[in-house]
Design an enzyme around this catalytic site. Sequence first.
Site, PDB file in Angstrom:
ATOM      1  N   TYR A  58       0.830  -1.207   0.000  1.00 40.35           N
ATOM      2  CA  TYR A  58       0.000   0.000   0.000  1.00 40.35           C
ATOM      3  C   TYR A  58       0.866   1.261   0.000  1.00 40.35           C
ATOM      4  O   TYR A  58       0.609   2.206  -0.759  1.00 40.35           O
ATOM      5  CB  TYR A  58      -0.915  -0.029   1.226  1.00 40.35           C
ATOM      6  CG  TYR A  58      -1.969   1.045   1.250  1.00 40.35           C
ATOM      7  CD1 TYR A  58      -3.094   0.954   0.426  1.00 40.35           C
ATOM      8  CD2 TYR A  58      -1.872   2.140   2.096  1.00 40.35           C
ATOM      9  CE1 TYR A  58      -4.080   1.927   0.451  1.00 40.35           C
ATOM     10  CE2 TYR A  58      -2.856   3.121   2.133  1.00 40.35           C
ATOM     11  CZ  TYR A  58      -3.953   3.009   1.304  1.00 40.35           C
ATOM     12  OH  TYR A  58      -4.928   3.974   1.328  1.00 40.35           O
TER      13      TYR A  58
ATOM     14  N   LYS B 111       0.989   3.937  -3.092  1.00 38.10           N
ATOM     15  CA  LYS B 111       0.584   5.327  -2.906  1.00 38.10           C
ATOM     16  C   LYS B 111       1.729   6.299  -3.191  1.00 38.10           C
ATOM     17  O   LYS B 111       1.498   7.406  -3.696  1.00 38.10           O
ATOM     18  CB  LYS B 111       0.022   5.524  -1.501  1.00 38.10           C
ATOM     19  CG  LYS B 111      -1.275   4.760  -1.254  1.00 38.10           C
ATOM     20  CD  LYS B 111      -2.339   5.107  -2.286  1.00 38.10           C
ATOM     21  CE  LYS B 111      -3.658   4.408  -2.038  1.00 38.10           C
ATOM     22  NZ  LYS B 111      -4.699   4.774  -3.021  1.00 38.10           N
TER      23      LYS B 111
END
Length: 279
Positions: A175, A179
Site C-alpha cells: 500500500y 501510494k
Amino acid sequence: MAQRPSEEPRDVVVVTGAGGMGTAIARRLGSGRTLFLADASRGQLDRTVAALRAEGYAAHGVLTDISDRAAVEKLAQTAAGEGKVVAVAHTAGVSASIASARTILEVDLLGTVHVIDAFETVAGRGTALVAVSSMAGHYASLSPEEEAALATAPAEELLSLPVVTAVGDDSLRAYMVAKRANHVRVEAAALAWNLRGARINTVSPGVVSTAMSKAEAESPHGGHMLKMLDDCGAGRTGTPGEIADAVAFLTGPQAQFITGTDLLVDGGQAAWVRRHMRH
C-alpha cells in the site's frame, strides 16, 4: 414564451469509486454537468447512481475494473463522447486491511496508471485530474532510483519492477509503495498534461470517515493510527466533504497554476510523524 437555447453538450465530470469519498466528490463537482461514476461493484454503483439521480444529478454508471486497462480506456472514450471532460477524480482503490498485496498493486498502483494514461488521451485545455492517493505514500522509504522507475516505467512493466516484487505478501508495504507511486507517477505525467493545456495532481488524505477507514480502524494497526490523530493534535478524523473540497479546489479555476504535485489533507499527521514522533 421565451425560446429555449439549443441544447449543447454539458461539461463532463468523471469519478472513479462509488464509495463515501467518491460520492462526496461527485456531489461537489457534478452539479449542472454530465457525471460519470465508475466502480467495480455493480451493486454499489447502481445504488450511488440512483441516489444521485434522485437528487437531480445527470449521473451515469459505468461498471469498471480499473486494473483492466481496456475497461479504463473505454470509460475515458465514453465520457469524452458526451462532451468536454473538465474534471476527473480518481478515488477507486483498496486498502491494506481488506486486500492482498497483489490486489493492492494491481488496483492502487497499476489501476491509477491506467487512469492517468487513458484520460491523458482525452484531456484538453482546462481538463484537471486528481488522483486520490494517501498519506501512506509519504511514509514509503524508497531510493531515488526506485522512485524514478515507478514514475516512468511502462504500465506493462510496473508489477515486475524489483521495488514492487520486493513487497512480497506484505499488504501494508504494498500500500505504501503503491501510494508513493501515485505521487511520482503524477509528477512525471505533468509535462504531457501541460502540453495539452491540462493539469494533474494527487490528494493524500489521512484518516477519513468512510466505510474503508472503518475497516482500517478495526485492523491490527488501526488503533495505532487513531492514537496518532490525538498525538498530532488533530483530535478527529477527516470527512469525505473535506476531501471533496480539496479536489474541487485542485480541479477549479483557483488552481490553474498547480500541477504535478500532492496536497496532504491529513490534519497534520504526516508533519507530526516527521518532526515530533519518537522513532
